[in-house]
Design an enzyme around this catalytic site. Structure first.
Site, short mmCIF file in Angstrom:
data_model
loop_
_atom_site.label_atom_id
_atom_site.label_comp_id
_atom_site.label_asym_id
_atom_site.label_seq_id
_atom_site.Cartn_x
_atom_site.Cartn_y
_atom_site.Cartn_z
N CYS A 121 0.80 -1.23 0.00
CA CYS A 121 0.00 0.00 0.00
C CYS A 121 0.83 1.28 0.00
O CYS A 121 0.31 2.35 -0.29
CB CYS A 121 -0.95 0.00 1.20
SG CYS A 121 -1.98 -1.49 1.29
N HIS A 257 -3.71 6.76 2.32
CA HIS A 257 -4.08 5.45 1.78
C HIS A 257 -5.53 5.17 2.13
O HIS A 257 -5.97 5.38 3.27
CB HIS A 257 -3.17 4.38 2.38
CG HIS A 257 -3.64 2.98 2.14
ND1 HIS A 257 -3.97 2.52 0.88
CD2 HIS A 257 -3.84 1.94 3.00
CE1 HIS A 257 -4.36 1.26 0.98
NE2 HIS A 257 -4.29 0.89 2.25
N ASN A 288 -10.41 -0.56 -0.99
CA ASN A 288 -8.96 -0.51 -0.77
C ASN A 288 -8.28 -1.15 -1.97
O ASN A 288 -8.42 -2.35 -2.21
CB ASN A 288 -8.64 -1.27 0.52
CG ASN A 288 -7.16 -1.28 0.85
OD1 ASN A 288 -6.30 -1.00 0.02
ND2 ASN A 288 -6.85 -1.62 2.10
#
Length: 339
Positions: A121, A257, A288
């Site tokens: 990420c 994020h 996500n």
């Protein structure tokens, strides 16, 4: 003995951004047809209402190329002017040749160098720092950064603990020279004690040797990751502001994020982000998307016109490792014809 001759250092900035979101939007209601849950539970716990899931023809290369074309158009840069392509992904199952080479070739950026990186990420922010360094050192004039992920390829859709969190997509940015500093120093770090907090259930070689172990899929200790994000990512975000000579009050936007909206809200609270700062909450209808999440959120933010071009923003990516990377940047102007 003669010394080395190096180009004069210069500044860099993001010239243009782009993204690609898969055609298929999957609601929480649909997710509940493959896991035992409710729409209300998912939205209450995560803030996510829907996510995009790629069809078979929407490969990481296809998505990466599409996002790149939009970024190049926004930047006003021809593919032949790209000197370097840096691709961030954790879902490329073809390890050679590099995905960066395939994307560059399809774009017509055959004068470029290229390589891939894998930092989960945090990958887009790592890649952006490499691009900034390449431009500022004089080694490159224009660098294309691409983050592209098919997270649904690496999750078990029947896993009630995390399958509702993830989605697919790609984002890109073009970095080039600037008259003023446009990308701040990167702040990065790892916490290897959290290796087991977000990892694959098995390796591919284990699966090949013994299919009974099951196809490798993400396994996550959500509580551990949440605690770490609060404890480590918040100080890292403050440091990224400090090294760029900014305070949180100077920001026009915060692009974290897109793990889920619950974590984002906690970060906003702990950082003391003022109300005038626009906070990206792209996860609400994107989910996500690992390294692509910051890039997707950045593109939507810029194209929305909600923030002024040239305004300072803070980005930070964090996840598996556990690891993080983040930096401040000056936002590019919105495209003249938003798409």
């Amino acid at each position: 003995m003669p010394g080395l001759r190096v180009p004069e250092r210069r500044f860099s900035r993001v010239l243009g951004v782009g993204s690609y979101r898969p055609r298929r939007e999957v609601s929480n209601k649909e997710v509940c047809t493959w896991i035992d849950s409710t729409e209300e539970w998912i939205e209450t716990r995560t803030g996510i209402r829907s996510r995009r899931i790629a069809e078979p023809d929407e490969t990481i290369q296809v998505m990466g190329v599409a996002a790149s074309r939009r970024a190049l158009e926004h930047a006003g840069v021809d593919p032949a002017e790209i000197d370097l392509v840096v691709v961030s992904t954790m879902t490329n199952f073809v390890h050679t040749p590099p995905l960066s080479v395939a994307i560059a070739h399809e774009l017509g950026a055959d004068n470029a160098g290229g390589f891939d990186l894998s930092a989960a990420c945090a990958g887009f922010c790592h890649a952006l720092s490499i691009a900034a360094d390449a431009v500022e050192s004089g080694g490159s004039r224009h660098v294309l950064v691409v983050a592209t992920e098919r997270m649904t390829d690496v999750i078990d859709l029947a896993d009630r603990s995390l399958s509702f969190l993830f989605g697919d997509g790609a984002g890109a940015a073009v970095v080039g020279p600037s008259d003023v500093p446009g990308i701040g120093p990167v702040v990065r770090g790892i916490d290897g004690t959290g290796l087991g907090s977000l990892h694959m259930s098995s390796s591919w070689d284990q699966y090949v040797e013994d299919p009974s172990v099951g196809r490798p899929a993400l396994v996550m200790d959500g509580k551990r990751v949440f605690r770490w994000a609060v404890a480590d990512v918040v100080p890292a975000a403050r440091e990224a502001l400090e090294v760029a000579g900014l305070t949180v009050g100077d920001l026009v936007a915060f692009v974290p994020h897109q793990a889920n909206l619950r974590i984002i809200d906690v970060l906003v609270d702990r950082l003391g982000v003022p109300e005038h700062v626009v906070v990206s909450r792209d996860a609400e209808d994107t989910g996500n998307t690992s390294s692509a999440s910051v890039a997707l959120a950045l593109d939507r933010l810029v194209r929305s016109g909600a923030v002024p071009g040239g305004g300072p923003a803070l980005m930070i990516g964090f996840g598996a490792g556990l690891s993080y990377a983040g930096q401040a940047l000056l936002l590019p102007d919105p495209p003249s014809t938003p798409a």
